[in-house]
Design an enzyme around this catalytic site. Structure first.
Site, short mmCIF file in Angstrom:
data_model
loop_
_atom_site.label_atom_id
_atom_site.label_comp_id
_atom_site.label_asym_id
_atom_site.label_seq_id
_atom_site.Cartn_x
_atom_site.Cartn_y
_atom_site.Cartn_z
N MET A 16 0.86 -1.20 0.00
CA MET A 16 0.00 0.00 0.00
C MET A 16 0.89 1.24 0.00
O MET A 16 0.92 2.02 0.94
CB MET A 16 -0.89 -0.04 1.25
CG MET A 16 -1.89 1.06 1.33
SD MET A 16 -3.31 0.67 0.31
CE MET A 16 -4.61 1.42 1.32
N GLY A 17 1.65 1.39 -1.08
CA GLY A 17 2.51 2.57 -1.21
C GLY A 17 1.81 3.60 -2.07
O GLY A 17 0.59 3.73 -2.03
N ARG A 18 2.61 4.30 -2.86
CA ARG A 18 2.02 5.35 -3.72
C ARG A 18 0.94 4.77 -4.63
O ARG A 18 -0.19 5.26 -4.68
CB ARG A 18 3.13 6.00 -4.57
CG ARG A 18 4.07 6.89 -3.77
CD ARG A 18 5.28 7.30 -4.61
NE ARG A 18 6.15 6.16 -4.84
CZ ARG A 18 7.42 6.07 -4.42
NH1 ARG A 18 7.96 7.08 -3.78
NH2 ARG A 18 8.15 5.00 -4.68
N ILE A 19 1.30 3.71 -5.37
CA ILE A 19 0.34 3.18 -6.36
C ILE A 19 -0.77 2.39 -5.65
O ILE A 19 -1.94 2.50 -6.00
CB ILE A 19 1.05 2.32 -7.42
CG1 ILE A 19 2.16 3.13 -8.10
CG2 ILE A 19 0.05 1.83 -8.47
CD1 ILE A 19 3.09 2.33 -9.00
N ARG A 35 5.55 -6.65 -10.24
CA ARG A 35 6.63 -7.32 -10.94
C ARG A 35 6.30 -8.81 -11.03
O ARG A 35 5.80 -9.41 -10.07
CB ARG A 35 7.98 -7.14 -10.22
CG ARG A 35 8.60 -5.76 -10.36
CD ARG A 35 9.09 -5.47 -11.78
NE ARG A 35 9.72 -4.15 -11.90
CZ ARG A 35 9.09 -3.03 -12.27
NH1 ARG A 35 7.81 -3.05 -12.56
NH2 ARG A 35 9.76 -1.89 -12.38
N GLU A 82 10.05 -11.22 -19.68
CA GLU A 82 9.39 -10.26 -20.57
C GLU A 82 10.29 -9.97 -21.75
O GLU A 82 11.49 -9.80 -21.55
CB GLU A 82 9.09 -8.95 -19.81
CG GLU A 82 8.12 -9.17 -18.65
CD GLU A 82 7.78 -7.90 -17.88
OE1 GLU A 82 8.21 -6.80 -18.29
OE2 GLU A 82 7.07 -8.01 -16.87
N HIS A 97 3.28 -5.14 -20.02
CA HIS A 97 3.92 -4.22 -19.08
C HIS A 97 3.71 -2.75 -19.47
O HIS A 97 4.65 -2.04 -19.83
CB HIS A 97 5.43 -4.53 -18.98
CG HIS A 97 6.04 -4.02 -17.70
ND1 HIS A 97 7.04 -4.67 -17.03
CD2 HIS A 97 5.77 -2.91 -16.96
CE1 HIS A 97 7.36 -3.99 -15.94
NE2 HIS A 97 6.60 -2.92 -15.88
P1 NAP Z 1 6.16 2.48 -3.08
O1 NAP Z 1 5.46 3.78 -2.88
O2 NAP Z 1 7.56 2.34 -2.58
O3 NAP Z 1 5.23 1.35 -2.45
C1 NAP Z 1 5.65 0.05 -2.21
C2 NAP Z 1 4.87 -0.47 -1.00
O4 NAP Z 1 5.21 -1.84 -0.82
C3 NAP Z 1 5.20 0.27 0.29
O5 NAP Z 1 4.02 0.68 0.89
C4 NAP Z 1 5.92 -0.78 1.15
O6 NAP Z 1 5.53 -0.61 2.51
C5 NAP Z 1 5.38 -2.08 0.57
N1 NAP Z 1 6.31 -3.20 0.75
C6 NAP Z 1 7.66 -3.21 0.61
N2 NAP Z 1 8.15 -4.43 0.90
C7 NAP Z 1 7.08 -5.20 1.25
C8 NAP Z 1 6.93 -6.53 1.67
N3 NAP Z 1 7.99 -7.32 1.83
N4 NAP Z 1 5.70 -6.98 1.92
C9 NAP Z 1 4.62 -6.18 1.79
N5 NAP Z 1 4.69 -4.89 1.42
C10 NAP Z 1 5.91 -4.41 1.14
O7 NAP Z 1 6.22 2.10 -4.62
P2 NAP Z 1 5.18 2.47 -5.79
O8 NAP Z 1 5.57 3.73 -6.43
O9 NAP Z 1 3.80 2.34 -5.23
O10 NAP Z 1 5.49 1.26 -6.80
C11 NAP Z 1 5.28 -0.09 -6.39
C12 NAP Z 1 5.81 -1.08 -7.41
O11 NAP Z 1 4.98 -1.09 -8.55
C13 NAP Z 1 7.21 -0.74 -7.97
O12 NAP Z 1 8.23 -1.24 -7.14
C14 NAP Z 1 7.19 -1.39 -9.34
O13 NAP Z 1 7.81 -2.66 -9.28
C15 NAP Z 1 5.71 -1.54 -9.68
N6 NAP Z 1 5.31 -0.72 -10.85
C16 NAP Z 1 4.89 -1.34 -11.99
C17 NAP Z 1 4.49 -0.58 -13.08
C18 NAP Z 1 4.01 -1.21 -14.37
O14 NAP Z 1 4.23 -0.65 -15.43
N7 NAP Z 1 3.33 -2.33 -14.32
C19 NAP Z 1 4.54 0.82 -13.02
C20 NAP Z 1 4.99 1.41 -11.85
C21 NAP Z 1 5.37 0.62 -10.76
P3 NAP Z 1 6.45 -1.15 3.72
O15 NAP Z 1 7.83 -0.63 3.48
O16 NAP Z 1 5.78 -0.59 4.93
O17 NAP Z 1 6.38 -2.64 3.68
#
Ligand code: NAP
Length: 321
Positions: free
Chosen positions: A154-157, A237, A266, A285
């Site tokens: 539950m981060g940014r996205i 991912r 991919e 993707h």
């Molecule tokens: P973010 O803001 O860093 O959010 C990631 C979230 O995951 C954080 O809330 C973090 O909270 C949680 N997390 C980290 N490790 C974890 C674990 N072991 N178990 C459970 N939760 C965990 O990142 P974002 O900007 O939302 O992006 C998230 C991911 O989306 C990226 O890393 C990328 O791989 C993917 N993405 C894919 C696309 C696409 O084109 N399909 C586009 C953009 C991003 P805690 O640290 O409290 O655990």
């Protein structure tokens, strides 16, 4: 000879002119060369590396590029780069957080709805001419409105997906390593452990980064514990899901459907077993792929590279790993 900014894809002039005339811009033509094999041939001349999430930057690549000062990755995820190793060598790694959040959440929600209501399979029937009549139970899916959704990461996205889910009056659950009390208040999201989330929620959406801890988070055991009417959405991912186990679960009807924007390998090979299943929605993707967002990502990367090359502190630096 000028120092080089090496781009692993073709990037249009709007984003590269700021580096001329000091730098030579070398761009890989992806259908002709493997960028990681090509870049090393430029050796000491390369001072900046502009990568996509496809490019694997490991110690052997860095060994061949001793003068690289910055790596700008076109994506928020950075699991394709050995960031620890780069940082150990004093290389600054930058990425593109925030600017892609809403576009990626839009795509994830679209994927969720497509998988729930089997939109691609239904659309194929129109094109193939197998749509013969309105029938009570053809292409019937599961409801999104009012259903439960569990977001792992539950981060940014993840939060942006939750905002969309709120508009659909969904019951929102989430799992992170750390609680987000603000999101709990504003989105009425309930913090649960990962097992409870998997067992309770109809929609399971992944948005954690790919790390040693999250690799195969959704394995055969997790899939067995999910609801029979569950829909798994992975636009984070590919490595977070055991794809062989997912294939078995979908084929055996252990879960209802999966919407996937990302895969272990991919591009996904066209003979991949997952592509034989009607209850899989597979995308190439494209989470962040809106024109405006891609422009913002390129701008962000260009600014990061310029800052480092001019000796300034860039924004959007990947934190120390
Ligand atoms: P973010 O803001 O860093 O959010 C990631 C979230 O995951 C954080 O809330 C973090 O909270 C949680 N997390 C980290 N490790 C974890 C674990 N072991 N178990 C459970 N939760 C965990 O990142 P974002 O900007 O939302 O992006 C998230 C991911 O989306 C990226 O890393 C990328 O791989 C993917 N993405 C894919 C696309 C696409 O084109 N399909 C586009 C953009 C991003 P805690 O640290 O409290 O655990």
């Amino acid at each position: 000879m000028k120092p080089i900014i090496y781009c692993t894809r073709s990037i249009d002039e709007r984003f590269t002119t700021l580096f001329r005339p000091t730098y030579e811009i070398v761009m890989a033509t992806i259908d002709q060369v493997d960028p990681m094999e090509d870049v090393v041939t430029y050796g000491e001349r390369v001072e900046a590396l502009w990568t996509t999430i496809d490019d694997q930057v490991d110690a052997s690549v860095l060994d061949a590029l001793p003068n690289v000062r910055v790596i700008a990755n076109m994506g928020v995820g950075f699991n394709n780069i050995d960031v620890k190793e780069a940082q150990r060598r004093g290389i600054i790694v930058c990425h593109t957080p925030d600017v892609l959040t809403e576009s990626t959440a839009d795509l994830a929600f679209g994927l969720l709805m497509s998988a729930a209501r089997q939109l691609p399979e239904a659309e194929r029937s129109v094109r193939k001419g197998t749509w013969k009549a309105w029938e009570p139970f053809s292409y019937t899916g599961v409801d999104v409105y009012g259903a439960s959704i569990g977001i792992i990461g539950m981060g940014r996205i993840g939060e942006a997906v939750a905002r969309r889910a709120k508009g659909f009056d969904m019951d929102i659950y989430y799992y992170n390593r750390n609680r987000k009390e603000e999101a709990e208040r504003t989105l009425e999201a309930k913090y649960v452990d990962v097992d409870t989330l998997i067992e309770t929620c109809q929609f399971v959406v992944l948005f954690a980064p790919l790390t040693d801890e999250t690799r195969h988070l959704i394995d055969a055991d997790a899939l067995k514990r999910m609801r029979k009417d569950a829909v798994l959405v992975n636009a984070a991912r590919g490595g977070m899901v055991d794809e062989e186990a997912l294939y078995e679960a979908l084929q055996a009807g252990e879960i209802f459907a999966a919407g996937l924007d990302v895969f272990k390998e991919e591009p996904l090979p066209t003979d991949h077993p997952l592509l034989t299943l009607p209850n899989v929605v597979a995308l190439p993707h494209i989470g962040s792929a809106s024109i405006r967002t891609r422009e913002k990502m390129l701008q962000m990367n260009a600014r990061s590279i310029r800052a480092v090359l001019e000796g300034e502190e860039p924004n959007n630096v990947v934190p120390k790993q």
